[in-house]
Motif scaffolding. Structure first.
Motif, mmCIF file in Angstrom:
data_model
loop_
_atom_site.group_PDB
_atom_site.id
_atom_site.type_symbol
_atom_site.label_atom_id
_atom_site.label_comp_id
_atom_site.label_asym_id
_atom_site.label_seq_id
_atom_site.Cartn_x
_atom_site.Cartn_y
_atom_site.Cartn_z
ATOM 1 N N ILE A 160 0.838 -1.205 0.000
ATOM 2 C CA ILE A 160 0.000 0.000 0.000
ATOM 3 C C ILE A 160 0.872 1.253 0.000
ATOM 4 C CG2 ILE A 160 -1.632 1.368 1.359
ATOM 5 C CD1 ILE A 160 -2.896 -1.277 2.273
ATOM 6 N N PHE A 161 1.860 1.309 0.884
ATOM 7 C CA PHE A 161 2.735 2.478 0.950
ATOM 8 C C PHE A 161 3.539 2.650 -0.340
ATOM 9 C CE2 PHE A 161 2.380 2.199 5.709
ATOM 10 C CZ PHE A 161 1.895 3.483 5.885
ATOM 11 N N THR A 162 4.020 1.544 -0.888
ATOM 12 C CA THR A 162 4.814 1.630 -2.115
ATOM 13 C C THR A 162 3.982 2.151 -3.275
ATOM 14 O OG1 THR A 162 6.205 -0.228 -1.406
ATOM 15 C CG2 THR A 162 6.244 0.337 -3.736
ATOM 16 N N SER A 163 2.782 1.602 -3.450
ATOM 17 C CA SER A 163 1.961 1.956 -4.613
ATOM 18 C C SER A 163 1.307 3.324 -4.492
ATOM 19 C CB SER A 163 0.884 0.890 -4.847
ATOM 20 O OG SER A 163 0.035 0.786 -3.726
ATOM 21 N N GLU A 164 0.988 3.743 -3.271
ATOM 22 C CA GLU A 164 0.260 4.997 -3.108
ATOM 23 C C GLU A 164 1.148 6.179 -2.714
ATOM 24 O OE1 GLU A 164 -2.714 5.031 -4.141
ATOM 25 O OE2 GLU A 164 -2.901 2.842 -4.284
ATOM 26 N N LEU A 165 2.313 5.916 -2.136
ATOM 27 C CA LEU A 165 3.160 7.006 -1.671
ATOM 28 C C LEU A 165 4.409 7.176 -2.530
ATOM 29 C CD1 LEU A 165 3.632 9.176 0.495
ATOM 30 C CD2 LEU A 165 4.801 7.442 1.873
ATOM 31 N N PHE A 166 5.149 6.100 -2.750
ATOM 32 C CA PHE A 166 6.438 6.219 -3.439
ATOM 33 C C PHE A 166 6.322 6.083 -4.955
ATOM 34 C CE2 PHE A 166 7.621 4.621 0.847
ATOM 35 C CZ PHE A 166 8.382 5.716 1.241
ATOM 36 N N LEU A 167 5.573 5.085 -5.421
ATOM 37 C CA LEU A 167 5.500 4.831 -6.856
ATOM 38 C C LEU A 167 5.038 6.031 -7.676
ATOM 39 C CD1 LEU A 167 5.630 2.945 -9.323
ATOM 40 C CD2 LEU A 167 3.298 2.220 -8.772
ATOM 41 N N PRO A 168 3.943 6.741 -7.283
ATOM 42 C CA PRO A 168 3.504 7.867 -8.107
ATOM 43 C C PRO A 168 4.609 8.906 -8.344
ATOM 44 C CG PRO A 168 1.821 7.313 -6.490
ATOM 45 C CD PRO A 168 3.031 6.508 -6.134
ATOM 46 N N LEU A 214 1.985 -4.235 -8.544
ATOM 47 C CA LEU A 214 2.305 -4.307 -7.120
ATOM 48 C C LEU A 214 1.230 -5.069 -6.341
ATOM 49 C CD1 LEU A 214 3.715 -0.731 -6.457
ATOM 50 C CD2 LEU A 214 4.936 -2.879 -6.111
ATOM 51 N N TYR A 215 -0.040 -4.779 -6.651
ATOM 52 C CA TYR A 215 -1.114 -5.455 -5.908
ATOM 53 C C TYR A 215 -1.222 -6.935 -6.277
ATOM 54 C CZ TYR A 215 -2.663 -1.067 -3.852
ATOM 55 O OH TYR A 215 -2.718 0.090 -3.114
ATOM 56 N N PHE A 216 -0.998 -7.286 -7.541
ATOM 57 C CA PHE A 216 -0.963 -8.706 -7.917
ATOM 58 C C PHE A 216 0.245 -9.389 -7.267
ATOM 59 C CE2 PHE A 216 -3.442 -7.663 -11.984
ATOM 60 C CZ PHE A 216 -4.633 -8.079 -11.419
ATOM 61 N N ASN A 217 1.324 -8.643 -7.167
ATOM 62 C CA ASN A 217 2.521 -9.147 -6.511
ATOM 63 C C ASN A 217 2.239 -9.472 -5.046
ATOM 64 O OD1 ASN A 217 5.348 -9.253 -5.467
ATOM 65 N ND2 ASN A 217 4.922 -7.163 -4.839
ATOM 66 N N LEU A 218 1.359 -8.692 -4.418
ATOM 67 C CA LEU A 218 0.987 -8.959 -3.028
ATOM 68 C C LEU A 218 0.374 -10.351 -2.902
ATOM 69 C CD1 LEU A 218 0.609 -8.078 -0.099
ATOM 70 C CD2 LEU A 218 -1.533 -6.955 -0.775
ATOM 71 N N LEU A 219 -0.446 -10.729 -3.875
ATOM 72 C CA LEU A 219 -1.019 -12.082 -3.862
ATOM 73 C C LEU A 219 0.086 -13.133 -3.925
ATOM 74 C CD1 LEU A 219 -4.057 -11.630 -6.309
ATOM 75 C CD2 LEU A 219 -4.105 -11.713 -3.808
ATOM 76 N N GLY A 220 1.090 -12.866 -4.764
ATOM 77 C CA GLY A 220 2.223 -13.786 -4.871
ATOM 78 C C GLY A 220 2.983 -13.911 -3.565
ATOM 79 N N LEU A 221 3.191 -12.775 -2.885
ATOM 80 C CA LEU A 221 3.888 -12.795 -1.594
ATOM 81 C C LEU A 221 3.111 -13.610 -0.569
ATOM 82 C CD1 LEU A 221 5.034 -9.052 -1.298
ATOM 83 C CD2 LEU A 221 6.437 -11.018 -1.904
ATOM 84 N N TRP A 222 1.779 -13.445 -0.571
ATOM 85 C CA TRP A 222 0.940 -14.214 0.353
ATOM 86 C C TRP A 222 1.039 -15.709 0.064
ATOM 87 C CZ3 TRP A 222 -4.066 -10.733 0.056
ATOM 88 C CH2 TRP A 222 -3.903 -9.634 0.913
ATOM 89 N N ILE A 223 1.007 -16.069 -1.226
ATOM 90 C CA ILE A 223 1.058 -17.489 -1.607
ATOM 91 C C ILE A 223 2.361 -18.127 -1.137
ATOM 92 C CG2 ILE A 223 1.250 -19.059 -3.583
ATOM 93 C CD1 ILE A 223 -0.740 -17.205 -5.057
#
Length: 619
Positions: free
Chosen positions: A93-101, A276-285
Motif C-alpha cells: 500500500i505504501f509503495t503503490s500509493e506514496l512512493f511509486l507515483p 504491485l497489488y498482484f505481486n501482493l497475492l504472490g507474496l501471500w502465496i
C-alpha cells in the motif's frame, strides 16, 4: 550426516531450469536486437504489462534464503511467521500509493536520480554507493548460503552450483536486458510454486493428512500466533513482525531500485500499481507455502529433531534434508525442489545485476558522459551487467571465507534499507527538508542501524529472547554434537541487554526513524527548504492520502510548494501524447529547445513541464 546423492533424473530437472532461463535471454536478445537503446535495455522501453512484472517482483524478493529459511523459522519458532502478511500488505500500500507515483511521474530510470532532483548530487552519490555495496554483499550471500546448505545435505556440487548461477544470470541479463529478467523471473516464480506444492502434497501425505499436521503443531505450541507482548527485545511478536516487518520490507522493497525499475518499466502508472497489488497475492502465496512447509516438517520430525541431534549442522539444512527424506524413492522430485530453491536465487541475482547496472549507468556514467550515443550506451549497459555478474559471483566466493560474518552480512539489507527508506521519506513527505538535513539524516540513520546490529552480533541476545520452542530428540541416535544456543557472555555491558538485544526486525525502524528525525532537526537548524524551488511532482505529503483535509491544511503541508498545479500536471502525465513528448525531451539530451516536442507547450506557461526543466537545470 549421511549425504543422499541426486539421481540422474534430478540433475536433468535441475539443468532444465538453467537451460530455459538462458533460452529466454537468447530469445529477447534476438527479438530486441533492432531496439538498441539503453532505455530499452534497462527499463524495457517502459512498455511492460502488469502480469509478468507482478510475477517478477515476487520472484525477485523470494530468494532461496526465504525458501530454505522461512520453513525453518516456522519449524523452530512457530507459525507466528504468518503475521508477515500484515507487513506485506502495508508495504505494498505504501509503495503503490506514496512512493511509486513520485518515481513513475518524474520519468526517472534510477531511483537515486530522484535524490539529485530533490536535493543535490552528493546526496544522490552517497545513497548510490551505499546501495551498490549492500547489494553486492547481499547477493553474494544469497548465492552461497543456499548452495552450501544443499551441498551438505544432497551432495549437490557446491562450487558448480555457485558458478552456474553466476554465469547463467549474467548471461541472460547481459543479452536480454530487463525484459529477459522479467520474463525469466515469471517462469522461475512458477517453478518455485510448483516445487513448494510438491513438498506440501507429499509431506502432508507422509504425516497422515493436514488434520494430523495441525494436531501435532498444536501440541508442540507451533500455532500460538498472536502474542501481543510489546517488549521490543522479544524476537517475534505481533508487534515486531507487523510493525518492524513493515519497516524492514519497506526499506528493502518500497524504495529499492530492483522494485521501482520494474514498476517504471510498465506502460502506465495504473499497470505499475496493478503489478504491485498482484505481486501482493504472490507474496501471500509464498508465505502460506512456507508456513505450511514448516508445520509439516515439524510433524515429520516431532520425535527426532535432526538439528539438535547433530544429524545436520545448521537450521537452513532442515528443508533440503526433509525433501530428501520424503522423496527418497521418487527420483526427479528432489531435483524439482532444488530447482525451486535456485529459482529464488536466480531471480534475486538477476534482479540485483540489472539494478546495479542501471544505477551505475544512470548515476555515474551518464552524469559524466551525458552525450553518449544510443549504441554506445547499450554496450556500456551490457558491459556493466557483465561486470556486476562477475562481482556478485566473486562475492559468493568471499562469503565462503567469512565464517560467522555471514550472519551479519545477511542483515546488511535491513541495516541499509532503513536509512534509505528514511532518506526518500524525507524527500517525498517533508517538503521543508533541505539537502543538509537529508545528508545528515542518512549518516545518522546508517550509524544507528549499524550500531545496534553490530552490537547484537558481538553480544547475542539472552537465550530467553531467542531460544526456539521445544524440540524433541527422544527417538534419535544422537551424533557427537552437543546442542548449542547463544550463551550469555560474562561481563556484558548494560547496553547489551537493552539496546543490542532489540529484535532484528526493528533495525530498519531504528535507521529510518533516526534518519527522519535527524533530517528534520538539521533542516530546521540550517534553514528550511524553500518550497517554491521544488517541482510539485517530487513531493507527495501525507495530506495527499486524506482527501477530506481542507485547502488550508493542504497548503500548510505542502510548505510553499506550488501544489495547485499538481493536479493539472498529473492529468497531463496520463495523456499518452504528453508522455511521448516529454520522453522525447529527456531522450534528446534534455535540451531546452527540444521542449517543443511536448504537445501544447507554451513558453509563457511551463508549469506542467517542471520536471523536464528541472532535469535540464541539474544535468
Amino acid at each position: 550426516m549421511e549425504v543422499k546423492n541426486f539421481a540422474i533424473l534430478d540433475y536433468v530437472v535441475f539443468a532444465a531450469l538453467f537451460v530455459i532461463s538462458s533460452g529466454i535471454g537468447v530469445f529477447f536478445a534476438i527479438k530486441e536486437r533492432k531496439k538498441a537503446t539503453s532505455r530499452e535495455f534497462l527499463v524495457g522501453g517502459r512498455q511492460m504489462s502488469c502480469g509478468p512484472v507482478a510475477l517478477s517482483l515476487t520472484a525477485s524478493f523470494m530468494s532461496a534464503v526465504t525458501i530454505l529459511g522461512a520453513p525453518s523459522e516456522v519449524y523452530r519458532f512457530g507459525a507466528s511467521f504468518v503475521l508477515f502478511f500484515i507487513a506485506y500488505t502495508f508495504v505494498i500500500i505504501f509503495t503503490s500509493e506514496l512512493f511509486l507515483p513520485v518515481f513513475y511521474r518524474s520519468g526517472i530510470t534510477s531511483t537515486y536520480e530522484y535524490l539529485q532532483l530533490r536535493f543535490n548530487k552528493p546526496v544522490r552519490y552517497a545513497a548510490t554507493v551505499i546501495y551498490i555495496v549492500q547489494t553486492i554483499l547481499y547477493t553474494g550471500v544469497v548465492v552461497y548460503a543456499p548452495a552450501l546448505a544443499l551441498n551438505q545435505v544432497t551432495g549437490f556440487d557446491l562450487w558448480g552450483s555457485v558458478y552456474a548461477t553466476g554465469i547463467v544470470c549474467t548471461f541472460y541479463c547481459t543479452l536480454g536486458g530487463l525484459k529477459a529478467v522479467v520474463w525469466t523471473d515469471a517462469f522461475q516464480m512458477v517453478v518455485m510454486v510448483v516445487g513448494y506444492l510438491t513438498v506440501l502434497i507429499q509431506g502432508s501425505s507422509h504425516a497422515g493428512g493436514l488434520h494430523n499436521v495441525f494436531e501435532t503443531a498444536t501440541n508442540g505450541s507451533r500455532l500460538h500466533i498472536l502474542d501481543f507482548d510489546v517488549d521490543p527485545l522479544r524476537r517475534h511478536t505481533f508487534w515486531t513482525i507487523s510493525v518492524g516487518g513493515t519497516f524492514t520490507w519497506l526499506g528493502i522493497y518500497g524504495v529499492n531500485q530492483s522494485t521501482i525499475q520494474r514498476c517504471i518499466s510498465c506502460k502506465t502508472e495504473k499497470h505499475a500499481k496493478l503489478a504491485l497489488y498482484f505481486n501482493l497475492l504472490g507474496l501471500w502465496i509464498i508465505l502460506i507455502c512456507a508456513v505450511f512447509s514448516g508445520l509439516i516438517m515439524y510433524s515429520h520430525f516431532r520425535d527426532c529433531d535432526p538439528w539438535t541431534s547433530g544429524i545436520i549442522s545448521a537450521p537452513d539444512q532442515l528443508m533440503p534434508y526433509f525433501v530428501m527424506e520424503i522423496f527418497a524413492t521418487m527420483p526427479g522430485l528432489p531435483g524439482l525442489f532444488v530447482a525451486c530453491a535456485f529459482s529464488g536465487t536466480l531471480s534475486t541475482v538477476a534482479a540485483s545485476i540489472n539494478a546495479l547496472a542501471t544505477v551505475t549507468f544512470e548515476d555515474f556514467v551518464k552524469s559524466c558522459f551525458p552525450r553518449l550515443s544510443d549504441k554506445l550506451s547499450t554496450w556500456i549497459s551490457k558491459g556493466l551487467c557483465l561486470l556486476f555478474g562477475v562481482m556478485c559471483t566473486s562475492m559468493a566466493v568471499a562469503a565462503s571465507l567469512m565464517g560467522g560474518v555471514v550472519q551479519a552480512a545477511l542483515s546488511i539489507h535491513g541495516m541499509c534499507g532503513g536509512p534509505m527508506l528514511g532518506l526518500f521519506t524525507l524527500g517525498i513527505v517533508f517538503p521543508f527538508v533541505n539537502w543538509k538535513g537529508a545528508f545528515g539524516g542518512l549518516l545518522t540513520g546508517i550509524t544507528l542501524s549499524f550500531w545496534v546490529a553490530i552490537g547484537a552480533f558481538i553480544y547475542p541476545a539472552p537465550d530467553s529472547k531467542t531460544r526456539p520452542l521445544p524440540l524433541s530428540t527422544d527417538q534419535c541416535i544422537l551424533s557427537n554434537v552437543t546442542e548449542s544456543f547463544p550463551q550469555v557472555l560474562p561481563n556484558r555491558p548494560a547496553i547489551a541487554d537493552a539496546w543490542y538485544s532489540v529484535s532484528y526486525l526493528y533495525y530498519s525502524a531504528v535507521g529510518c526513524l533516526g534518519c527522519i528525525f535527524a533530517g528534520m532537526l538539521i533542516s530546521f537548524i540550517t534553514g528550511r527548504q524553500d518550497g517554491k524551488d521544488i517541482p510539485p511532482l517530487l513531493i507527495r505529503p501525507v495530506c495527499n492520502l486524506f482527501c477530506f483535509w481542507s485547502k488550508k491544511y493542504t497548503t500548510l503541508c505542502w510548505c510553499g510548494v506550488q501544489h495547485d498545479t499538481a493536479t493539472d500536471q498529473e492529468n497531463l502525465e496520463n495523456d499518452s501524447a504528453w508522455k511521448q513528448g516529454t520522453e522525447s525531451v529527456l531522450h534528446n539530451g534534455l535540451r531546452q529547445e527540444s521542449l517543443a516536442n511536448v504537445p501544447g507547450y507554451d513558453p509563457k506557461d511551463k508549469s506542467y513541464t517542471n520536471m523536464a526543466l528541472e532535469k535540464i537545470t541539474h544535468f
